[in-house]
Design a protein around this motif. Structure first.
Motif, short mmCIF file in Angstrom:
data_model
loop_
_atom_site.label_atom_id
_atom_site.label_comp_id
_atom_site.label_asym_id
_atom_site.label_seq_id
_atom_site.Cartn_x
_atom_site.Cartn_y
_atom_site.Cartn_z
N GLN A 35 0.95 -1.06 -0.07
CA GLN A 35 0.07 -0.02 0.07
C GLN A 35 0.99 1.01 0.00
O GLN A 35 1.91 1.29 0.51
CB GLN A 35 -1.07 -0.03 1.02
N GLN A 36 0.53 2.25 -0.74
CA GLN A 36 1.17 3.38 -0.70
C GLN A 36 1.31 4.38 0.52
O GLN A 36 2.47 4.81 0.96
CB GLN A 36 0.72 4.40 -1.77
N GLY A 37 0.39 4.15 1.24
CA GLY A 37 0.41 4.81 2.65
C GLY A 37 0.83 6.31 2.20
O GLY A 37 0.44 7.14 1.64
N ASP A 38 1.87 6.79 3.33
CA ASP A 38 2.44 8.08 3.21
C ASP A 38 3.73 8.22 2.08
O ASP A 38 4.28 9.17 2.26
CB ASP A 38 2.96 8.44 4.55
N ASP A 82 8.92 6.70 -4.20
CA ASP A 82 9.14 5.82 -3.24
C ASP A 82 8.23 4.44 -3.44
O ASP A 82 8.83 3.48 -3.43
CB ASP A 82 9.20 6.27 -1.77
N TYR A 83 7.01 4.58 -3.70
CA TYR A 83 6.09 3.65 -3.87
C TYR A 83 6.57 2.79 -4.89
O TYR A 83 6.45 1.65 -4.96
CB TYR A 83 4.84 4.23 -3.83
N GLY A 129 -2.74 -0.41 -4.93
CA GLY A 129 -2.15 0.06 -3.62
C GLY A 129 -2.16 1.37 -3.49
O GLY A 129 -1.88 2.00 -2.46
N LEU A 130 -2.58 2.23 -4.59
CA LEU A 130 -2.47 3.65 -4.42
C LEU A 130 -3.34 4.30 -3.25
O LEU A 130 -4.20 3.68 -2.99
CB LEU A 130 -3.10 4.31 -5.78
N ALA A 131 -2.82 5.34 -2.77
CA ALA A 131 -3.53 6.12 -1.65
C ALA A 131 -5.13 6.61 -2.26
O ALA A 131 -5.21 6.71 -3.44
CB ALA A 131 -2.73 7.24 -1.31
N GLN A 132 -5.86 6.81 -1.29
CA GLN A 132 -7.17 7.08 -1.63
C GLN A 132 -7.39 8.37 -2.26
O GLN A 132 -7.98 8.52 -3.32
CB GLN A 132 -8.02 7.32 -0.16
N LYS A 133 -6.48 9.35 -2.31
CA LYS A 133 -6.30 10.51 -3.15
C LYS A 133 -6.38 10.43 -4.30
O LYS A 133 -6.31 11.52 -5.59
CB LYS A 133 -5.39 11.51 -2.28
N SER A 171 -9.66 8.79 -8.54
CA SER A 171 -10.10 9.29 -9.83
C SER A 171 -8.95 9.00 -10.73
O SER A 171 -9.30 8.43 -11.91
CB SER A 171 -10.32 10.87 -9.66
N PHE A 172 -7.94 8.85 -10.45
CA PHE A 172 -6.58 8.83 -11.34
C PHE A 172 -6.67 7.07 -11.57
O PHE A 172 -6.78 6.63 -12.86
CB PHE A 172 -5.37 9.09 -11.01
N ARG A 173 -6.92 6.26 -10.35
CA ARG A 173 -6.99 4.97 -10.67
C ARG A 173 -8.05 4.44 -11.49
O ARG A 173 -7.93 3.49 -12.51
CB ARG A 173 -7.13 4.33 -9.31
N THR A 174 -9.15 5.23 -11.08
CA THR A 174 -10.60 4.68 -12.19
C THR A 174 -10.17 4.89 -13.68
O THR A 174 -10.41 4.20 -14.62
CB THR A 174 -11.67 5.36 -11.74
#
Length: 199
Positions: free
Chosen positions: A116-119, A124-125, A155-159, A162-165
């Motif tokens: 997960q990307q997390g912070d 880095d991810y 694993g991308l962060a929630q923010k 839209s990009f993931r979709t």
């Protein structure tokens, strides 16, 4: 073949976590120095001690062994100390650190599948994903580009929702390399937008 060796030795010492990157750097270094043939090639096997070429071979082999010994942790010297040639020392390290053990495969696979990307920053991810895939590759477990893209998006962060979709609904998904570039652009865009809203 270079008469001198060691002016630009890889600074990364081998440990139990970095075999894939260490092997790559050491391979490139030895090729660049003209000594790779002691690992794979015409110099793998020592000539007979009565052969007039033996002193030259021994000198080159000693340089390669010094290089290997310098670039592993001190407690790992026992893996190469008793090797009769550089190629034997190299194979000993490979057996220890790149052995296709079920436990190692499961550990790396689990970490990759659950990442997960997390912070973490995008850089880095994505580098962490690439490092895990390289480690799997070093034990002969291939992770293809499409799977890397799928894991990265998952694993991308929630923010980045839209990009993931937008990416997952494309007819032709990008390569992992191109996805990295797209994510860095998106990260910069998101950062600029947040700065503007906070300003």
């Amino acid at each position: 073949m270079n008469a001198q060796m060691g002016s630009a030795l890889p600074t990364e010492k081998l440990d139990k976590h970095n075999y894939a990157s260490w092997e790559y750097k050491m391979h490139q270094y030895l090729v660049g120095q003209g000594y790779w043939s002691y690992i794979e090639g015409a110099q793998e096997t020592a000539p007979d001690s009565t052969n007039p070429n033996y002193p030259t071979w021994q000198q080159g082999a000693s340089r390669v062994m010094y290089c290997l010994a310098t670039c592993v942790q001190d407690h790992m010297l026992s893996y190469i100390r008793d090797a009769k040639s550089p190629t034997e020392a190299w194979k000993n390290l490979k057996k220890i650190f790149a052995a296709s053990t079920t436990a190692r495969k499961l550990q790396l696979r689990q970490e990759l599948n659950n990442i997960q990307q997390g912070d973490m920053s995008v850089t880095d991810y994505t580098l962490r994903i690439k490092d895990l895939c390289d480690s799997l590759g070093s034990i002969n477990v291939a992770v293809d580009d499409d799977e890397m893209v799928h894991i990265c998006l998952g694993g991308l962060a929630q923010k980045y929702g839209s990009f993931r979709t937008a990416i997952t609904t494309r007819e032709n998904p990008p390569s992992f390399f191109y996805l990295q570039s797209m994510l860095m652009v998106e990260e910069n865009h998101t950062r600029s937008k947040n700065m503007a809203s906070n300003g």
